[in-house]
Design an enzyme around this catalytic site. Structure first.
Site, PDB file in Angstrom:
ATOM      1  N   SER A  92      45.466  26.156  35.795  1.00  0.00           N
ATOM      2  CA  SER A  92      44.607  26.929  36.692  1.00  0.00           C
ATOM      3  C   SER A  92      43.733  26.040  37.558  1.00  0.00           C
ATOM      4  O   SER A  92      43.110  25.085  37.086  1.00  0.00           O
ATOM      5  CB  SER A  92      43.707  27.850  35.865  1.00  0.00           C
ATOM      6  OG  SER A  92      42.738  28.420  36.704  1.00  0.00           O
ATOM      7  N   LYS A 112      31.285  48.697  41.831  1.00  0.00           N
ATOM      8  CA  LYS A 112      31.562  49.195  43.190  1.00  0.00           C
ATOM      9  C   LYS A 112      30.980  48.229  44.211  1.00  0.00           C
ATOM     10  O   LYS A 112      30.146  48.577  45.044  1.00  0.00           O
ATOM     11  CB  LYS A 112      30.972  50.601  43.354  1.00  0.00           C
ATOM     12  CG  LYS A 112      31.547  51.626  42.381  1.00  0.00           C
ATOM     13  CD  LYS A 112      32.980  51.968  42.692  1.00  0.00           C
ATOM     14  CE  LYS A 112      33.966  51.696  41.613  1.00  0.00           C
ATOM     15  NZ  LYS A 112      35.346  51.775  41.979  1.00  0.00           N
ATOM     16  N   ASP A 148      39.437  53.723  44.825  1.00  0.00           N
ATOM     17  CA  ASP A 148      39.154  52.320  45.117  1.00  0.00           C
ATOM     18  C   ASP A 148      40.139  51.757  46.146  1.00  0.00           C
ATOM     19  O   ASP A 148      39.746  51.093  47.104  1.00  0.00           O
ATOM     20  CB  ASP A 148      39.221  51.501  43.829  1.00  0.00           C
ATOM     21  CG  ASP A 148      38.607  50.132  44.013  1.00  0.00           C
ATOM     22  OD1 ASP A 148      37.386  50.023  43.891  1.00  0.00           O
ATOM     23  OD2 ASP A 148      39.361  49.178  44.303  1.00  0.00           O
ATOM     24  N   GLU A 177      38.824  50.594  49.979  1.00  0.00           N
ATOM     25  CA  GLU A 177      38.886  49.233  50.514  1.00  0.00           C
ATOM     26  C   GLU A 177      39.864  49.132  51.690  1.00  0.00           C
ATOM     27  O   GLU A 177      39.669  48.324  52.587  1.00  0.00           O
ATOM     28  CB  GLU A 177      39.236  48.222  49.410  1.00  0.00           C
ATOM     29  CG  GLU A 177      40.636  48.349  48.850  1.00  0.00           C
ATOM     30  CD  GLU A 177      40.783  47.755  47.450  1.00  0.00           C
ATOM     31  OE1 GLU A 177      39.766  47.485  46.785  1.00  0.00           O
ATOM     32  OE2 GLU A 177      41.941  47.577  47.025  1.00  0.00           O
TER      33      GLU A 177
HETATM   34  N1  LIG Z   1      37.004  41.242  43.805  1.00  0.00           N
HETATM   35  C1  LIG Z   1      36.305  42.352  43.725  1.00  0.00           C
HETATM   36  O1  LIG Z   1      35.333  42.497  44.436  1.00  0.00           O
HETATM   37  C2  LIG Z   1      36.652  43.432  42.740  1.00  0.00           C
HETATM   38  C3  LIG Z   1      35.835  44.545  42.671  1.00  0.00           C
HETATM   39  C4  LIG Z   1      36.084  45.503  41.712  1.00  0.00           C
HETATM   40  C5  LIG Z   1      37.166  45.340  40.866  1.00  0.00           C
HETATM   41  N2  LIG Z   1      37.988  44.261  40.990  1.00  0.00           N
HETATM   42  C6  LIG Z   1      39.103  44.120  40.047  1.00  0.00           C
HETATM   43  O2  LIG Z   1      38.831  43.009  39.196  1.00  0.00           O
HETATM   44  C7  LIG Z   1      40.062  42.391  38.791  1.00  0.00           C
HETATM   45  C8  LIG Z   1      40.023  40.927  39.152  1.00  0.00           C
HETATM   46  O3  LIG Z   1      39.929  40.836  40.556  1.00  0.00           O
HETATM   47  P1  LIG Z   1      39.386  39.523  41.287  1.00  0.00           P
HETATM   48  O4  LIG Z   1      39.138  39.924  42.696  1.00  0.00           O
HETATM   49  O5  LIG Z   1      38.284  38.901  40.533  1.00  0.00           O
HETATM   50  O6  LIG Z   1      40.602  38.532  41.131  1.00  0.00           O
HETATM   51  P2  LIG Z   1      41.759  38.077  42.121  1.00  0.00           P
HETATM   52  O7  LIG Z   1      41.161  37.233  43.190  1.00  0.00           O
HETATM   53  O8  LIG Z   1      42.573  39.250  42.525  1.00  0.00           O
HETATM   54  O9  LIG Z   1      42.565  37.169  41.070  1.00  0.00           O
HETATM   55  C9  LIG Z   1      42.047  35.919  40.699  1.00  0.00           C
HETATM   56  C10 LIG Z   1      42.386  35.516  39.288  1.00  0.00           C
HETATM   57  O10 LIG Z   1      43.720  35.895  38.923  1.00  0.00           O
HETATM   58  C11 LIG Z   1      44.354  34.765  38.320  1.00  0.00           C
HETATM   59  N3  LIG Z   1      45.802  34.822  38.489  1.00  0.00           N
HETATM   60  C12 LIG Z   1      46.486  34.987  39.643  1.00  0.00           C
HETATM   61  N4  LIG Z   1      47.811  34.994  39.403  1.00  0.00           N
HETATM   62  C13 LIG Z   1      47.957  34.812  38.052  1.00  0.00           C
HETATM   63  C14 LIG Z   1      49.072  34.732  37.197  1.00  0.00           C
HETATM   64  N5  LIG Z   1      50.334  34.852  37.659  1.00  0.00           N
HETATM   65  N6  LIG Z   1      48.855  34.556  35.875  1.00  0.00           N
HETATM   66  C15 LIG Z   1      47.597  34.466  35.395  1.00  0.00           C
HETATM   67  N7  LIG Z   1      46.488  34.527  36.165  1.00  0.00           N
HETATM   68  C16 LIG Z   1      46.673  34.700  37.477  1.00  0.00           C
HETATM   69  C17 LIG Z   1      43.777  33.605  39.086  1.00  0.00           C
HETATM   70  O11 LIG Z   1      43.999  32.446  38.343  1.00  0.00           O
HETATM   71  P3  LIG Z   1      43.557  30.996  38.872  1.00  0.00           P
HETATM   72  O12 LIG Z   1      42.078  30.999  38.680  1.00  0.00           O
HETATM   73  O13 LIG Z   1      44.263  30.105  37.950  1.00  0.00           O
HETATM   74  O14 LIG Z   1      43.983  30.921  40.300  1.00  0.00           O
HETATM   75  C18 LIG Z   1      42.317  34.007  39.202  1.00  0.00           C
HETATM   76  O15 LIG Z   1      41.577  33.621  38.081  1.00  0.00           O
HETATM   77  C19 LIG Z   1      41.162  43.157  39.509  1.00  0.00           C
HETATM   78  O16 LIG Z   1      41.633  44.167  38.656  1.00  0.00           O
HETATM   79  C20 LIG Z   1      40.436  43.789  40.690  1.00  0.00           C
HETATM   80  O17 LIG Z   1      41.070  44.934  41.205  1.00  0.00           O
HETATM   81  C21 LIG Z   1      37.737  43.301  41.888  1.00  0.00           C
END
Ligand SMILES: NC(=O)c1ccc[n+]([C@@H]2O[C@H](COP(=O)([O-])OP(=O)(O)OC[C@H]3O[C@@H](n4cnc5c(N)ncnc54)[C@H](OP(=O)(O)O)[C@@H]3O)[C@@H](O)[C@H]2O)c1
Length: 481
Positions: free
Chosen positions: A79, A166, A229, A233
């Site tokens: 990672s 949110k 959601d 977005e």
């Molecule tokens: N971002 C927001 O504002 C937000 C808001 C509400 C809810 N959510 C939810 O929260 C969850 C996480 O979202 P996020 O935005 O924080 O993350 P993201 O940017 O969508 O994903 C990032 C993470 O996923 C890991 N990843 C990607 N491909 C992978 C794989 N093949 N195997 C294992 N790990 C992998 C990455 O690993 P590396 O670190 O190794 O690259 C990184 O740690 C999702 O369900 C999303 O819908 C997000």
């Protein structure tokens, strides 16, 4: 499904436009109750270090300091996030950072915060790693929708809960830190209980949410969460507002505005005075605060914009609800391995000069408010709870996202959200621009009288009372970006 009880937190009942919802108010004074809410949990494993993983791991570690409940971050082999996690005090050396599947196996509460596409691709390995009797937490309804598409199920013998902030991950952390001085500052969250094997899942979810710093937590289902959601977005929160400001900028430039003036009228109007007014005084105040002559311009823009945006959001909702949009994200996840996303801020609007005079362009205000109300109406038509509707359509926009677009730019706002959101904003944003260019602007500029129904509905809209009822729950602090 919007009411619930808790053995640990005080549950309030609120009336929103003739409906009843249970909510739990947050605040630092409740951190002492977290061990009771998280009874049986000694270790929380946060899988992933994207915007949410990072923010949630840090907030929970701070909130649980001294309780004996530890937070460990789990990352995939190789990672790229190891260095940042280590820099933030999650270290291999002391066991607070490890391999994601090993962390999943060692944790009592596993927060699955890798990208949604990765959840879809690798859920079998993750489920297989979970310890019987543990609890799995997600922050999105995406995986539930993917399991339904595949005819698959959640793992047996595991409680499954969701807490879905949110707001973007960065704001979850930023407002939490501001909350050290102003109790209750944070991002609202919805929660859901999918499987409850020990009768304690609701309190565990509420504890997770309070520990994140959510000012208030409301109940949803994973199905409703996923639909609202993904729609939010792709529409007014990210993709829609991006399409709106681009098309307005183009319109003002064609009418002779300088690049800086066009930016001020198209974008700074929305991210500044309009967002501030909505946040403090609600949607009706945007129109009411305008001088009388400007109100006529607002009305024309509103009347011309509402229907094209409503039709577009209805189409989007259908594609989300039937799983099309979800499949599109899964397909994109495969392409991303060899075709990374490129920035969205390359247009003349973002690369040219910018001004922010603080003035409200009434045409821009009418377009933006109409698009926002169009989304509210589509979500209401599909039976979403009012807390969910206004958090996904209004509060997240004005209190979490638009301040970032103002202080930085559209790339920062969009690309600090989840990969699911970044993909959806890229796909649907141009559709909003086209709806305005091809339908709304010609109607606004034409000589035909416009349909008075949308404006009449706006005057009496139930959302005004809902926003007024929820206003006291907003912490008295603006996000500092
Ligand atoms: N971002 C927001 O504002 C937000 C808001 C509400 C809810 N959510 C939810 O929260 C969850 C996480 O979202 P996020 O935005 O924080 O993350 P993201 O940017 O969508 O994903 C990032 C993470 O996923 C890991 N990843 C990607 N491909 C992978 C794989 N093949 N195997 C294992 N790990 C992998 C990455 O690993 P590396 O670190 O190794 O690259 C990184 O740690 C999702 O369900 C999303 O819908 C997000």
């Amino acid at each position: 499904m919007t009411t619930f009880t808790s053995d640990v937190f005080d549950v309030e009942t609120i009336e929103l436009a003739g409906t009843t919802e249970s909510i739990v108010r947050g605040g630092r004074h409740l951190f002492g109750r977290l061990p009771a809410a998280l009874a049986g949990v000694r270790r929380i494993g946060v899988l992933g270090w994207g915007p949410q993983g990072r923010a949630q791991a840090l907030n929970l570690r701070d909130s649980l300091a001294g309780t004996g409940i530890g937070v460990t971050v789990g990352l995939r082999p190789g990672s790229a996030s190891v260095a940042d996690a280590e820099a933030n005090g999650f270290r291999r050396a002391d066991g607070t950072l490890g391999d994601w599947l090993a962390v999943a196996a060692d944790s009592d509460l596993v927060l699955l915060l890798v990208s949604d596409a990765a959840q879809a691709a690798r859920y079998r390995e993750i489920f297989a790693a979970l310890r019987p009797g543990s609890t799995l937490g997600v922050s999105h309804g995406f995986l539930a929708g993917h399991l339904a598409n595949e005819g698959a199920d959640w793992p047996a013998g595991i409680s499954v809960i969701a807490v879905c902030p949110k707001g973007m991950g960065d704001s979850v952390r930023r407002l939490y830190r501001q909350g050290a001085e102003i109790d209750g500052a944070g991002i609202n969250a919805s929660f859901a209980v999918v499987a409850d094997h020990d009768g304690h899942a609701t309190d565990r979810a509420l504890g997770w949410s309070v520990g994140l710093g959510s000012p208030y937590t409301f109940r949803t289902t994973l199905d409703d969460e996923r639909r609202s959601d993904l729609v939010g977005e792709r529409a007014i929160l990210l993709g829609g507002v991006h399409g709106i400001v681009e098309s307005l900028h183009h319109r003002y430039r064609l009418a002779g505005a300088t690049p800086a003036e066009a930016y001020d009228r198209a974008c700074a109007t929305i991210t500044g005075p309009v967002a501030r007014t909505i946040s403090r005084s609600g949607l009706a105040a945007v129109r009411a605060d305008l001088p009388a002559a400007d109100r006529a311009v607002f009305d024309r823009a509103y009347a011309a914009t509402y229907r094209p945006c409503r039709e577009l959001v209805a189409e989007l909702y259908d594609e989300v609800a039937d799983g099309t949009e979800l499949r599109s994200v899964v397909l994109a996840g495969r392409r991303l391995a060899h075709t990374p996303l490129r920035p969205v801020g390359g247009s003349a609007m973002w690369t040219g000069p910018r001004a922010a005079t603080g003035r409200t362009d009434p045409f821009t205000a009418g377009v933006f408010v109409a698009a926002m109300v169009a989304q509210i109406d589509v979500l209401a038509e599909h039976g979403h709870a009012w807390s969910e509707i206004v958090n996904e359509s209004v509060i997240e926009a004005v209190d979490s996202l638009l301040p970032y677009m103002r202080a930085r730019d559209v790339s920062y706002m969009v690309d600090n959200c989840s990969m699911t959101a970044r993909l959806g904003a890229r796909k649907w944003g141009p559709r909003f621009a086209a709806a305005l260019d091809q339908l709304a602007f010609p109607a606004a500029d034409g000589i035909e009288p416009l349909d008075p129904a949308p404006l009449a509905a706006f005057a009496d809209h139930p959302v005004h009372a809902v926003l007024a009822r929820l206003a006291p729950l907003r912490p008295p602090v603006d996000i500092s970006v």
